[in-house]
Scaffold this motif. Structure first.
Motif, PDB file in Angstrom:
ATOM      1  N   GLU A 198       0.799  -1.221   0.000  1.00 22.60           N
ATOM      2  CA  GLU A 198       0.000   0.000   0.000  1.00 22.60           C
ATOM      3  C   GLU A 198       0.833   1.272   0.000  1.00 22.60           C
ATOM      4  O   GLU A 198       0.369   2.324  -0.445  1.00 22.60           O
ATOM      5  CB  GLU A 198      -0.931   0.046   1.219  1.00 22.60           C
ATOM      6  CG  GLU A 198      -1.952  -1.067   1.278  1.00 22.60           C
ATOM      7  CD  GLU A 198      -1.498  -2.176   2.209  1.00 22.60           C
ATOM      8  OE1 GLU A 198      -2.108  -2.327   3.287  1.00 22.60           O
ATOM      9  OE2 GLU A 198      -0.522  -2.862   1.857  1.00 22.60           O
ATOM     10  N   ASN A 199       2.043   1.221   0.548  1.00 22.11           N
ATOM     11  CA  ASN A 199       2.866   2.432   0.560  1.00 22.11           C
ATOM     12  C   ASN A 199       3.416   2.756  -0.817  1.00 22.11           C
ATOM     13  O   ASN A 199       3.880   3.880  -1.043  1.00 22.11           O
ATOM     14  CB  ASN A 199       4.008   2.308   1.567  1.00 22.11           C
ATOM     15  CG  ASN A 199       4.903   1.123   1.302  1.00 22.11           C
ATOM     16  OD1 ASN A 199       4.441  -0.002   1.188  1.00 22.11           O
ATOM     17  ND2 ASN A 199       6.202   1.356   1.221  1.00 22.11           N
ATOM     18  N   GLY A 200       3.358   1.801  -1.755  1.00 23.16           N
ATOM     19  CA  GLY A 200       3.741   2.119  -3.120  1.00 23.16           C
ATOM     20  C   GLY A 200       4.849   1.285  -3.707  1.00 23.16           C
ATOM     21  O   GLY A 200       5.883   1.809  -4.131  1.00 23.16           O
ATOM     22  N   ALA A 201       4.674  -0.027  -3.741  1.00 17.29           N
ATOM     23  CA  ALA A 201       5.644  -0.928  -4.362  1.00 17.29           C
ATOM     24  C   ALA A 201       4.903  -2.063  -5.050  1.00 17.29           C
ATOM     25  O   ALA A 201       3.900  -2.560  -4.538  1.00 17.29           O
ATOM     26  CB  ALA A 201       6.619  -1.488  -3.333  1.00 17.29           C
ATOM     27  N   LEU A 202       5.407  -2.467  -6.190  1.00 16.18           N
ATOM     28  CA  LEU A 202       4.819  -3.569  -6.949  1.00 16.18           C
ATOM     29  C   LEU A 202       5.952  -4.391  -7.546  1.00 16.18           C
ATOM     30  O   LEU A 202       6.751  -3.881  -8.343  1.00 16.18           O
ATOM     31  CB  LEU A 202       3.917  -3.029  -8.066  1.00 16.18           C
ATOM     32  CG  LEU A 202       3.129  -4.059  -8.873  1.00 16.18           C
ATOM     33  CD1 LEU A 202       2.072  -4.732  -8.004  1.00 16.18           C
ATOM     34  CD2 LEU A 202       2.461  -3.401 -10.078  1.00 16.18           C
ATOM     35  N   GLY A 203       6.038  -5.672  -7.136  1.00 18.91           N
ATOM     36  CA  GLY A 203       7.088  -6.543  -7.642  1.00 18.91           C
ATOM     37  C   GLY A 203       8.334  -6.490  -6.781  1.00 18.91           C
ATOM     38  O   GLY A 203       9.338  -5.886  -7.147  1.00 18.91           O
ATOM     39  N   PHE A 255      13.468   1.558   0.902  1.00 25.68           N
ATOM     40  CA  PHE A 255      12.737   0.463   0.261  1.00 25.68           C
ATOM     41  C   PHE A 255      12.142  -0.437   1.345  1.00 25.68           C
ATOM     42  O   PHE A 255      12.868  -1.180   2.007  1.00 25.68           O
ATOM     43  CB  PHE A 255      13.661  -0.338  -0.661  1.00 25.68           C
ATOM     44  CG  PHE A 255      14.040   0.391  -1.924  1.00 25.68           C
ATOM     45  CD1 PHE A 255      13.340   0.181  -3.101  1.00 25.68           C
ATOM     46  CD2 PHE A 255      15.081   1.305  -1.926  1.00 25.68           C
ATOM     47  CE1 PHE A 255      13.676   0.855  -4.266  1.00 25.68           C
ATOM     48  CE2 PHE A 255      15.425   1.989  -3.080  1.00 25.68           C
ATOM     49  CZ  PHE A 255      14.719   1.765  -4.261  1.00 25.68           C
ATOM     50  N   PHE A 256      10.827  -0.380   1.504  1.00 30.71           N
ATOM     51  CA  PHE A 256      10.138  -1.154   2.534  1.00 30.71           C
ATOM     52  C   PHE A 256       8.709  -1.416   2.079  1.00 30.71           C
ATOM     53  O   PHE A 256       8.184  -0.749   1.183  1.00 30.71           O
ATOM     54  CB  PHE A 256      10.145  -0.408   3.871  1.00 30.71           C
ATOM     55  CG  PHE A 256       9.623   0.997   3.799  1.00 30.71           C
ATOM     56  CD1 PHE A 256       8.274   1.272   3.985  1.00 30.71           C
ATOM     57  CD2 PHE A 256      10.481   2.053   3.522  1.00 30.71           C
ATOM     58  CE1 PHE A 256       7.794   2.567   3.902  1.00 30.71           C
ATOM     59  CE2 PHE A 256      10.005   3.356   3.434  1.00 30.71           C
ATOM     60  CZ  PHE A 256       8.658   3.607   3.631  1.00 30.71           C
ATOM     61  N   ASP A 257       8.073  -2.425   2.705  1.00 30.72           N
ATOM     62  CA  ASP A 257       6.689  -2.736   2.363  1.00 30.72           C
ATOM     63  C   ASP A 257       5.749  -2.108   3.382  1.00 30.72           C
ATOM     64  O   ASP A 257       6.177  -1.406   4.308  1.00 30.72           O
ATOM     65  CB  ASP A 257       6.478  -4.253   2.240  1.00 30.72           C
ATOM     66  CG  ASP A 257       6.611  -4.998   3.560  1.00 30.72           C
ATOM     67  OD1 ASP A 257       6.746  -4.349   4.618  1.00 30.72           O
ATOM     68  OD2 ASP A 257       6.577  -6.249   3.540  1.00 30.72           O
ATOM     69  N   ALA A 258       4.446  -2.375   3.247  1.00 26.46           N
ATOM     70  CA  ALA A 258       3.461  -1.718   4.101  1.00 26.46           C
ATOM     71  C   ALA A 258       3.516  -2.203   5.543  1.00 26.46           C
ATOM     72  O   ALA A 258       2.989  -1.541   6.433  1.00 26.46           O
ATOM     73  CB  ALA A 258       2.057  -1.923   3.531  1.00 26.46           C
ATOM     74  N   ALA A 259       4.128  -3.352   5.791  1.00 22.75           N
ATOM     75  CA  ALA A 259       4.290  -3.832   7.158  1.00 22.75           C
ATOM     76  C   ALA A 259       5.567  -3.314   7.801  1.00 22.75           C
ATOM     77  O   ALA A 259       5.842  -3.612   8.952  1.00 22.75           O
ATOM     78  CB  ALA A 259       4.284  -5.362   7.181  1.00 22.75           C
ATOM     79  N   GLY A 260       6.360  -2.558   7.034  1.00 24.18           N
ATOM     80  CA  GLY A 260       7.601  -2.021   7.570  1.00 24.18           C
ATOM     81  C   GLY A 260       8.801  -2.903   7.342  1.00 24.18           C
ATOM     82  O   GLY A 260       9.892  -2.600   7.823  1.00 24.18           O
ATOM     83  N   ARG A 271      13.636  -5.752  -1.461  1.00 28.04           N
ATOM     84  CA  ARG A 271      14.462  -5.529  -2.649  1.00 28.04           C
ATOM     85  C   ARG A 271      13.545  -5.648  -3.863  1.00 28.04           C
ATOM     86  O   ARG A 271      12.796  -6.625  -3.992  1.00 28.04           O
ATOM     87  CB  ARG A 271      15.601  -6.545  -2.731  1.00 28.04           C
ATOM     88  CG  ARG A 271      16.455  -6.390  -3.997  1.00 28.04           C
ATOM     89  CD  ARG A 271      17.624  -7.361  -4.026  1.00 28.04           C
ATOM     90  NE  ARG A 271      18.645  -6.984  -3.046  1.00 28.04           N
ATOM     91  CZ  ARG A 271      18.982  -7.696  -2.002  1.00 28.04           C
ATOM     92  NH1 ARG A 271      18.360  -8.851  -1.762  1.00 28.04           N
ATOM     93  NH2 ARG A 271      19.925  -7.300  -1.173  1.00 28.04           N
ATOM     94  N   MET A 272      13.574  -4.662  -4.744  1.00 27.14           N
ATOM     95  CA  MET A 272      12.717  -4.688  -5.919  1.00 27.14           C
ATOM     96  C   MET A 272      13.220  -5.718  -6.925  1.00 27.14           C
ATOM     97  O   MET A 272      14.431  -5.872  -7.130  1.00 27.14           O
ATOM     98  CB  MET A 272      12.666  -3.310  -6.581  1.00 27.14           C
ATOM     99  CG  MET A 272      12.124  -2.209  -5.685  1.00 27.14           C
ATOM    100  SD  MET A 272      10.462  -2.520  -5.045  1.00 27.14           S
ATOM    101  CE  MET A 272       9.514  -2.583  -6.569  1.00 27.14           C
ATOM    102  N   ARG A 273      12.295  -6.412  -7.544  1.00 27.27           N
ATOM    103  CA  ARG A 273      12.630  -7.341  -8.615  1.00 27.27           C
ATOM    104  C   ARG A 273      12.807  -6.577  -9.931  1.00 27.27           C
ATOM    105  O   ARG A 273      12.266  -5.479 -10.099  1.00 27.27           O
ATOM    106  CB  ARG A 273      11.505  -8.351  -8.815  1.00 27.27           C
ATOM    107  CG  ARG A 273      11.306  -9.337  -7.691  1.00 27.27           C
ATOM    108  CD  ARG A 273      10.155 -10.272  -8.029  1.00 27.27           C
ATOM    109  NE  ARG A 273       9.979 -11.325  -7.024  1.00 27.27           N
ATOM    110  CZ  ARG A 273       9.065 -12.281  -7.115  1.00 27.27           C
ATOM    111  NH1 ARG A 273       8.230 -12.315  -8.150  1.00 27.27           N
ATOM    112  NH2 ARG A 273       8.975 -13.209  -6.175  1.00 27.27           N
ATOM    113  N   PRO A 274      13.542  -7.145 -10.884  1.00 25.13           N
ATOM    114  CA  PRO A 274      13.540  -6.561 -12.221  1.00 25.13           C
ATOM    115  C   PRO A 274      12.103  -6.479 -12.742  1.00 25.13           C
ATOM    116  O   PRO A 274      11.347  -7.443 -12.642  1.00 25.13           O
ATOM    117  CB  PRO A 274      14.376  -7.559 -13.046  1.00 25.13           C
ATOM    118  CG  PRO A 274      15.259  -8.225 -12.035  1.00 25.13           C
ATOM    119  CD  PRO A 274      14.441  -8.323 -10.791  1.00 25.13           C
TER     120      PRO A 274
END
Length: 461
Positions: free
Chosen positions: A292-297, A311-316, A320-323
């Protein structure tokens, strides 16, 4: 044009008593404008209305310090309390010293965006059938009900960026953009702190995440603070509960079961807590995770000695972003969520009812709660999987005929995965389609007070 200020204190010297102040930041400690928060505490303005996703936790440099310093009269939050994390705001709300308005995360950012766009209100499918609908206008469009939500303009916004120039153009990094741009646009006075102030032109126009026309003042971050630990929901993953003297699945095994249910190339959102563990079983697969904070993949970063704090997900959790991955702000993230583009959503739950109602943000009698993005996600119409233990820590069933906890969304759950069974909602009833080996139908039924059926062929979990 000159928007540079010598210090956070100088930039906030004229904030008046009674101001409404939006403070961007995510989770318990990610990308808060900490230097500005400290400056506002030291400036001493009183009777403030603070608008935020949450006030952070576990530090003397996050917005909680404004509550501790008795500067706050009213709060507008998505998280006012979290399990196992007592907070000063929770205590003051319970004592009647601070007013509280809880707002779903996606609706909070949308109300701010509406204010910045000059729109007075909008209709939303979120909060329909929940306590947060009370007192609001409800209107039908097609065959769905929608709640009227009003724009949320503020006097001041405190935000954080990566770089800015003297025109106020701001660049963000990684998945740390989340609320910053929408909060700034909703404010009469937007103040940004950044790691680096650069000459005009250094930030390429296409990398400007917030144009300077929305920014009033720019300051340099004065102090660097330690990164959050980033382990929300990932503790005790291998522990097993016992039922009838027999071990159930561990939390990790439950998450592995959910990961196995997800189809290839699925776009999947994972809620905080237990659902976060599912990410540990998607690496090497074509499942595309959404935050939800703004990352996809992305994948979880298992070795946090090699982390990048932006670089973090919505759970904190650090990621690491994938290609082929993408980052964006929370406005875009909730466009993805509410539009039904996600293949599946995995959410934790306090309770799920026989009708598929979901309750996961507050307990009965609790003052406030932690809504986060769950209401927006559950109202999306996407496939919802509830991942939870079969009973709570006191042995109370979590699969119930009718929820006693406040609802997150009605009739939204399609599948429940517990540490004992998989239940799929088929033709309006939950059907047990898989059981942990060693447990019987009678045992499951005895601790499941909702009306359930059993499939003719039940798989082993």
């Amino acid at each position: 044009m000159q928007k540079l200020f010598d210090s956070p204190a100088a930039a906030l010297a004229d904030v008046a008593d009674g101001s409404s102040v939006a403070i961007a930041g995510f989770g318990v400690g990610h990308s808060y404008p900490n230097s500005l928060v400290i400056a506002l505490r030291d400036q001493g303005a009183r009777g403030l209305c603070i608008v935020a996703n949450s006030l952070g936790a576990g530090g003397d440099f996050r917005p909680q310090i404004l509550v501790q310093n008795d500067q706050v009269k009213r709060l507008v939050l998505s998280f006012s309390s979290r399990p196992g994390l007592p907070s000063p705001e929770e205590a003051k709300v319970a004592a009647g010293e601070i007013e509280l308005e809880l707002v779903p995360q996606g609706i909070l950012v949308e109300r701010m965006r509406a204010a910045g766009a000059g729109l007075p209100a909008f209709y939303s499918p979120v909060t329909v059938g929940t306590p947060l609908q009370a007192g609001k206008e409800v209107r039908s469009f097609g065959d769905r009900s929608f709640v009227l939500e009003h724009a949320l303009p503020v006097d001041v916004a405190l935000i954080r960026g990566y770089r800015a120039d003297r025109f106020g153009n701001v660049e963000f990094r990684g998945s740390s953009a989340h609320f910053h741009a929408s909060f700034a646009k909703a404010a009469k006075l937007a103040v940004v702190e950044v790691e680096e102030i650069v000459e005009p032109g250094v930030i390429a126009p296409e990398r400007v995440g917030l144009p300077g026309i929305f920014v009033s003042r720019v300051v340099h971050t004065t102090t660097t603070y330690p990164a959050p630990k980033g382990l929300m929901g990932r503790r005790a993953a291998d522990s097993n509960r016992e039922y009838f003297g027999k071990p159930a699945l561990s939390r990790s095994e439950m998450a592995q079961r959910v990961a196995a249910m997800l189809p290839d190339d699925a776009y999947v959102n994972l809620g905080s807590g237990l659902p976060t563990l599912v990410a540990g079983h998607t690496q090497g697969k074509t499942i595309i995770l959404h935050a939800e904070n703004g990352a996809l993949g992305y994948d979880l970063l298992e070795d946090t000695t090699d982390l990048d704090v932006d670089f973090f997900d919505a759970a904190g959790n650090f990621i690491r972003m994938r290609p082929g991955g993408a980052v964006f702000d929370s406005v875009v993230s909730f466009e993805v969520a509410r539009s039904g583009r996600l293949s599946a959503i995995v959410l934790g739950a306090y309770q799920v009812s026989a009708q598929g109602d979901l309750a996961n943000w507050a307990l009965p009698g609790q003052i406030g709660g932690g809504i986060g993005g769950a209401m927006d996600l559950a109202a999306s119409g996407s496939h919802v999987i509830a991942l939870m233990e079969h009973c709570d820590s006191k042995g109370n069933p979590k699969l119930v005929q009718t929820c006693s906890c406040p609802l997150t969304a009605p009739a939204c759950v399609d599948v429940v995965v517990t540490d004992l069974a998989v239940l799929e909602r088929i033709d309006g009833r939950f059907v047990v389609t898989a059981l942990v080996e060693g447990f019987t139908r009678d045992e499951i039924q005895s601790i499941t007070p909702m009306k359930i059926d059993f499939a003719d062929q039940i798989r082993a979990m």
